[in-house]
Design a protein around this motif. Structure first.
Motif, PDB file in Angstrom:
ATOM      1  N   PRO A 329      -4.086   8.269  12.918  1.00 37.90           N
ATOM      2  CA  PRO A 329      -2.983   8.010  11.982  1.00 37.90           C
ATOM      3  C   PRO A 329      -2.875   6.509  11.713  1.00 37.90           C
ATOM      4  O   PRO A 329      -3.036   5.686  12.620  1.00 37.90           O
ATOM      5  N   MET A 330      -2.609   6.145  10.468  1.00 40.06           N
ATOM      6  CA  MET A 330      -2.514   4.738  10.078  1.00 40.06           C
ATOM      7  C   MET A 330      -1.313   4.538   9.165  1.00 40.06           C
ATOM      8  O   MET A 330      -1.050   5.372   8.299  1.00 40.06           O
ATOM      9  N   SER A 331      -0.619   3.446   9.365  1.00 35.83           N
ATOM     10  CA  SER A 331       0.489   3.087   8.478  1.00 35.83           C
ATOM     11  C   SER A 331       0.152   1.773   7.791  1.00 35.83           C
ATOM     12  O   SER A 331      -0.241   0.806   8.447  1.00 35.83           O
ATOM     13  N   LEU A 332       0.284   1.759   6.471  1.00 37.25           N
ATOM     14  CA  LEU A 332       0.069   0.538   5.707  1.00 37.25           C
ATOM     15  C   LEU A 332       1.398   0.112   5.087  1.00 37.25           C
ATOM     16  O   LEU A 332       2.045   0.892   4.391  1.00 37.25           O
ATOM     17  N   GLY A 333       1.792  -1.118   5.387  1.00 43.76           N
ATOM     18  CA  GLY A 333       3.040  -1.646   4.860  1.00 43.76           C
ATOM     19  C   GLY A 333       2.778  -2.848   3.966  1.00 43.76           C
ATOM     20  O   GLY A 333       1.960  -3.704   4.313  1.00 43.76           O
ATOM     21  N   TYR A 334       3.469  -2.904   2.834  1.00 45.66           N
ATOM     22  CA  TYR A 334       3.276  -3.984   1.866  1.00 45.66           C
ATOM     23  C   TYR A 334       4.612  -4.658   1.584  1.00 45.66           C
ATOM     24  O   TYR A 334       5.637  -3.993   1.479  1.00 45.66           O
ATOM     25  N   ASP A 335       4.572  -5.981   1.429  1.00 47.42           N
ATOM     26  CA  ASP A 335       5.768  -6.670   0.955  1.00 47.42           C
ATOM     27  C   ASP A 335       6.102  -6.228  -0.459  1.00 47.42           C
ATOM     28  O   ASP A 335       7.260  -6.109  -0.837  1.00 47.42           O
ATOM     29  N   ILE A 421       2.373   8.584  12.053  1.00 48.31           N
ATOM     30  CA  ILE A 421       2.402   7.483  11.082  1.00 48.31           C
ATOM     31  C   ILE A 421       3.769   6.804  11.104  1.00 48.31           C
ATOM     32  O   ILE A 421       3.875   5.571  11.150  1.00 48.31           O
ATOM     33  N   ASN A 422       4.823   7.611  11.082  1.00 46.34           N
ATOM     34  CA  ASN A 422       6.173   7.043  11.112  1.00 46.34           C
ATOM     35  C   ASN A 422       6.426   6.247  12.387  1.00 46.34           C
ATOM     36  O   ASN A 422       7.110   5.223  12.367  1.00 46.34           O
ATOM     37  N   SER A 423       5.873   6.709  13.506  1.00 43.91           N
ATOM     38  CA  SER A 423       6.140   6.056  14.793  1.00 43.91           C
ATOM     39  C   SER A 423       5.535   4.665  14.877  1.00 43.91           C
ATOM     40  O   SER A 423       5.996   3.832  15.663  1.00 43.91           O
ATOM     41  N   VAL A 424       4.489   4.391  14.073  1.00 43.46           N
ATOM     42  CA  VAL A 424       3.865   3.059  14.123  1.00 43.46           C
ATOM     43  C   VAL A 424       4.132   2.249  12.852  1.00 43.46           C
ATOM     44  O   VAL A 424       3.662   1.119  12.722  1.00 43.46           O
ATOM     45  N   ALA A 425       4.870   2.840  11.914  1.00 44.42           N
ATOM     46  CA  ALA A 425       5.128   2.152  10.649  1.00 44.42           C
ATOM     47  C   ALA A 425       5.901   0.858  10.885  1.00 44.42           C
ATOM     48  O   ALA A 425       6.846   0.816  11.676  1.00 44.42           O
ATOM     49  N   VAL A 426       5.487  -0.189  10.205  1.00 48.28           N
ATOM     50  CA  VAL A 426       6.152  -1.487  10.300  1.00 48.28           C
ATOM     51  C   VAL A 426       7.163  -1.607   9.162  1.00 48.28           C
ATOM     52  O   VAL A 426       6.840  -1.353   8.005  1.00 48.28           O
ATOM     53  N   VAL A 427       8.381  -1.986   9.508  1.00 43.50           N
ATOM     54  CA  VAL A 427       9.401  -2.221   8.487  1.00 43.50           C
ATOM     55  C   VAL A 427       9.196  -3.635   7.951  1.00 43.50           C
ATOM     56  O   VAL A 427       9.327  -4.621   8.671  1.00 43.50           O
ATOM     57  N   GLY A 466      11.572   1.137  16.882  1.00 47.60           N
ATOM     58  CA  GLY A 466      10.806   0.887  15.672  1.00 47.60           C
ATOM     59  C   GLY A 466      10.120  -0.468  15.714  1.00 47.60           C
ATOM     60  O   GLY A 466      10.281  -1.237  16.670  1.00 47.60           O
ATOM     61  N   GLN A 467       9.377  -0.761  14.677  1.00 49.57           N
ATOM     62  CA  GLN A 467       8.643  -2.016  14.613  1.00 49.57           C
ATOM     63  C   GLN A 467       8.977  -2.742  13.318  1.00 49.57           C
ATOM     64  O   GLN A 467       8.931  -2.160  12.235  1.00 49.57           O
ATOM     65  N   VAL A 468       9.321  -4.010  13.469  1.00 47.40           N
ATOM     66  CA  VAL A 468       9.588  -4.870  12.322  1.00 47.40           C
ATOM     67  C   VAL A 468       8.434  -5.861  12.215  1.00 47.40           C
ATOM     68  O   VAL A 468       7.867  -6.280  13.218  1.00 47.40           O
ATOM     69  N   ALA A 469       8.082  -6.218  10.998  1.00 49.84           N
ATOM     70  CA  ALA A 469       6.978  -7.155  10.793  1.00 49.84           C
ATOM     71  C   ALA A 469       7.195  -8.426  11.606  1.00 49.84           C
ATOM     72  O   ALA A 469       8.317  -8.935  11.702  1.00 49.84           O
ATOM     73  N   GLU A 470       6.125  -8.928  12.199  1.00 48.15           N
ATOM     74  CA  GLU A 470       6.174 -10.150  13.000  1.00 48.15           C
ATOM     75  C   GLU A 470       6.382 -11.359  12.087  1.00 48.15           C
ATOM     76  O   GLU A 470       5.636 -11.572  11.133  1.00 48.15           O
TER      77      GLU A 470
END
Length: 802
Positions: A329-335, A421-427, A466-470
């Motif tokens: 599973p992969m999560s891709l997050g974009y600004d 996917i949701n569990s590793v998604a970066v906000v 959860g995970q927030v962008a570093e």
């Protein structure tokens, strides 16, 4: 490769990484303790534009041309690809497979018999008939073999020349570093684990099945780029045939893409070839990428799983066509997503703009923009074989030859992937700001208050796991300012004179909601509890008046959870367990309180702070509640129009596509007249999901037709047909009860406090739509015409026989 050699290989990779500072990372230990390098920007040192640093830019071109380091792609992990004859080998395996040969033989035999039957001569002997069938069968078989070869030539990716992928990587590197100027960020411990699994899979000739979230056309490019850069076998990618464009399609095919049709059902040869292609790739240990959502999410949140490709994989492993594979599973997050403006137009019912991947990434205007960063996170890879065995142990003996039994596993696998996917998604920062701006009351928010609420949201997300962008040491204020700059088309700053501080507002709430929806999965259970409690909070009065019995609250939560089940992904455990855990969390965070005698209400602390946290949670799903209310209201237009209504003919049917457009028109009218709070409630994605849910609940029927082309017709079940009294639609019956029940959860508005007035306005508009539905659509006219012709032919045949 033995386990010892695998570990040695990992040690060598890690030593090389520390020695040269490359991003091509792997590590021996299963845990990763190098906190200094835990979060890495893969493109940090890449030159973006020639005018910024001409020397570095030209040097980079030279490194790509020479194939220096990772750019040469010589020592990747995985079975060998990119050699002359690779695609020919795959095509040969497909065309010579038993299943493809069987379907060609079956189709040729069936068509030969039909042809002979049509050409049947009088007094033809059985022997002559058999000879004619055999002759026709051989001819048709040769024709079908040519067709099969044409399908494989068109579909199979052509990963035969490494120069193609190296050129593509160079071009892609330049596009991505310009477009996402803050870089492509990864968490390296996750890639260390993936490389370990990939080495083990290579040893056993097994595949990695990459299942990313699907937000943008850029997803394909980012995943392949990272795999190229980190030295992993580039995946074969399932892509829609709309991306098979001249020149570009050929280049994409040479880098792993293969293009498929949306519908396979009416073409057994095409279906069999595609199934064999996917199975062949997995049996050969080729990495494989598909999107479990089936299409790009226009809403920002994950969509319900589309399980066609996953079904092929599951069927193949059940039939022992390959030993095992590993799902990643992969999560891709974009600004910022390139397509959000086109998504908004589509969701509002405007015609879909013709677009292309190449057009998106080479648009000169787009390449001049700076759209922030991309964050890619990996879930823990898991063995499909082990998962299947665990499911059978958990569920007891299963007959996997039965489709119903297999469907249970298939659905479970789809939701397991989405959950991972949701569990590793970066906000992302854009999601933080979008969420805060759309969950505050008022015309705008000051910069200090915006920063305070963003800090609160980050704290809550982290506390919930959860995970927030570093942010790499940046203050929240700087992050807010940078995000506002990236989204200046969506987030505006008031330019009125004499304001005491910068004040921001949402320019386009509809489009901004895309980013807010990326946070919903973190709070969906809490939001449902708060909206269920809102049914008494909205009534006002004293604290005692704004409470609910725990059992009554559970009933409302059960109703709402069931209603939204196709739009929301819940944690496992069932409604009661989830409610118990959620109520405890809300009480611990002083949003609500539960009395000893079982009453639930707002806490004193929440009342003192103006209900800001409670309202935040309600605002997250109120737009979805409004969409389902609108969908239910629109079903009133399926009553027979006034001039044709009778006891024996109380309802009508409508072309689903036309009806959906009319439901949107109803929603827009209600929004601009003040009876709907959110324009985003009109979006066709959520409306269509609501209609699907109402179909599952037995409220409406969907009939599929194939004349003149595939289309669907919608109608109401008998129980839910609206009532007329003296020819006038009245707010009575099961359908109106559903509308009122959903309405109790809606945000209060000054235009909606009088239920009788609302019902009068809504039903008057439904009457207008009922008149429009009474006029057959083009599909309905063609279908009725064909029915009439068939009926006449049947009558003529019957008369002739008599």
């Amino acid at each position: 490769m033995s386990n010892t050699k695998t570990e040695e290989k990992l040690r060598e990779l890690m030593e090389e990484y520390h020695k040269v500072g490359s991003s091509n990372l792997s590590n021996v230990p299963l845990s990763f303790d190098d906190h200094e390098h835990e979060h890495r920007n893969l493109t940090e040192k890449e030159p973006r534009r020639m005018r910024e640093d001409p020397v570095a830019f030209m040097l980079n071109i030279g490194l790509h041309y020479q194939g220096t380091g990772w750019r040469g792609y010589q020592h990747y992990i995985g079975n060998k690809i990119f050699y002359p004859g690779f695609s020919d080998k795959i095509k040969s395996l497909i065309l010579n497979s038993q299943k493809v040969e069987e379907v060609i033989t079956e189709l040729a035999d069936r068509q030969a018999k039909k042809l002979v039957a049509v050409q049947k001569k009088k007094n033809m002997s059985d022997e002559e008939r058999i000879k004619r069938i055999e002759k026709q069968r051989k001819r048709l078989q040769k024709e079908l073999e040519v067709v099969a070869k044409g399908i494989t030539d068109k579909c199979v990716s052509t990963m035969d020349d490494i120069r193609a992928v190296r050129f593509f990587a160079f071009a892609l590197n330049n596009v991505l570093v310009r477009l996402y100027h803050q870089g492509i960020h990864i968490k390296e411990s996750q890639w260390v684990e993936l490389k370990r699994v990939a080495l083990m899979a290579q040893q056993k000739k097994q595949s990695l099945i990459l299942v990313p979230s699907h937000k943008s056309h850029i997803d394909y490019l980012v995943v392949s780029y990272i795999f190229f850069r980190l030295g992993l076998q580039i995946p074969h990618i399932v892509a829609g045939e709309n991306l098979d464009l001249p020149i570009v399609g050929r280049l994409l095919k040479s880098c792993g893409a293969f293009f498929i049709k949306r519908e396979w059902g009416g073409n057994p040869l095409y279906k069999t070839i595609m199934e064999e292609y996917i199975t062949t790739l997995l049996s050969e240990g080729m990495n494989f990428e598909c999107f479990v959502e089936g299409t790009r999410s226009r809403l920002g949140k994950l969509l319900t799983p589309k399980l066609g490709i996953i079904k092929i994989i599951l069927d193949a492993i059940i039939d022992d066509r390959f030993s095992d594979c590993h799902l990643v599973p992969m999560s891709l997050g974009y600004d910022k997503i390139i397509e959000t403006s086109s998504y908004a137009n589509e969701l509002l019912g405007n015609p879909k703009e013709k677009e292309s991947l190449w057009g998106l990434v080479t648009n000169t205007r787009v390449l001049q923009l700076k759209w922030g960063r991309v964050d890619v996170r990996l879930g823990k890879p898991f063995s499909l074989r082990n998962w299947l065995e665990d499911q059978i142990k958990l569920r007891g003996p299963m007959d996997l030859t039965q489709m119903s039994q297999k469907s249970i596993l298939l659905k479970s696998l789809g939701y397991r992937v989405l959950s991972d996917i949701n569990s590793v998604a970066v906000v992302m920062p854009s999601a933080l700001l979008g969420t805060v701006l759309l969950t505050l009351r008022g015309r705008g928010v000051g910069r200090s208050e915006l920063i305070r609420r963003v800090d609160w949201l980050i704290k809550v997300i982290n506390a919930k796991g959860g995970q927030v962008a570093e942010f790499h040491g940046m203050s929240t204020g700087i992050v807010v300012d940078r995000t506002v700059q990236i989204h200046k088309d969506l987030i505006g700053e008031q330019k009125v004179k004499d304001l005491l501080e910068p004040t921001f507002y949402g320019i386009n709430p509809f489009e901004l909601s895309y980013y807010r929806n990326q946070v919903i999965h973190m709070f969906v259970e809490e939001a449902i509890v708060c909206v269920a409690l809102y049914t008494v909070v909205k009534l006002g009065g004293s604290k005692v008046d704004q409470r609910m019995r725990y059992t009554d609250l559970l009933d409302e939560i059960s109703f709402l959870s069931s209603l939204l089940k196709l739009d929301m992904i819940y944690k496992p455990g069932g409604v009661e367990n989830n409610m118990r855990r959620t109520v405890r969390w809300l009480a611990d965070n002083h949003v609500i309180e539960v009395s000893e005698d079982g009453w639930v209400g707002l806490s004193d602390a929440e009342r003192e702070c103006g209900r800001e946290n409670y309202d935040f949670l309600c605002f997250l799903i109120w737009p979805f509640v409004e969409s389902y209310w609108l969908a239910a209201v629109s079903l009133f237009s399926l009553v027979a129009c006034r001039r044709s209504y009778s006891v024996t003919n109380p309802s009508s049917s409508a072309d689903m596509k036309v009806f959906s457009n009319r439901a949107q028109a109803l929603g827009k009218t209600l929004y601009y007249q003040g009876d709907l709070s959110y324009l985003e409630a009109v979006n066709k994605e959520t409306l269509n999901t609501a209609f699907t849910r109402y179909q599952e609940q037995g409220i409406m029927l969907l009939t599929r037709h194939n004349t003149p082309k595939p289309w669907s017709e919608i109608s109401l079940t008998e129980q839910y047909v609206p009532q007329r009294e003296d020819g006038i639609l009245v707010p009575k019956g099961p359908l109106w009860e559903l509308v009122e029940h959903i309405g109790r959860f809606r945000m209060e508005g000054k235009n909606r406090r009088d239920s009788a007035t609302v019902s009068t306005r809504v039903l008057r508009l439904a009457e207008i739509l009922a008149e429009e539905n009474a006029v057959p659509s083009a599909n309905q006219k063609t279908f009725l015409k064909k029915l009439s012709q068939d009926s006449k032919q049947t009558s003529s045949s019957t008369a002739a026989k008599l």
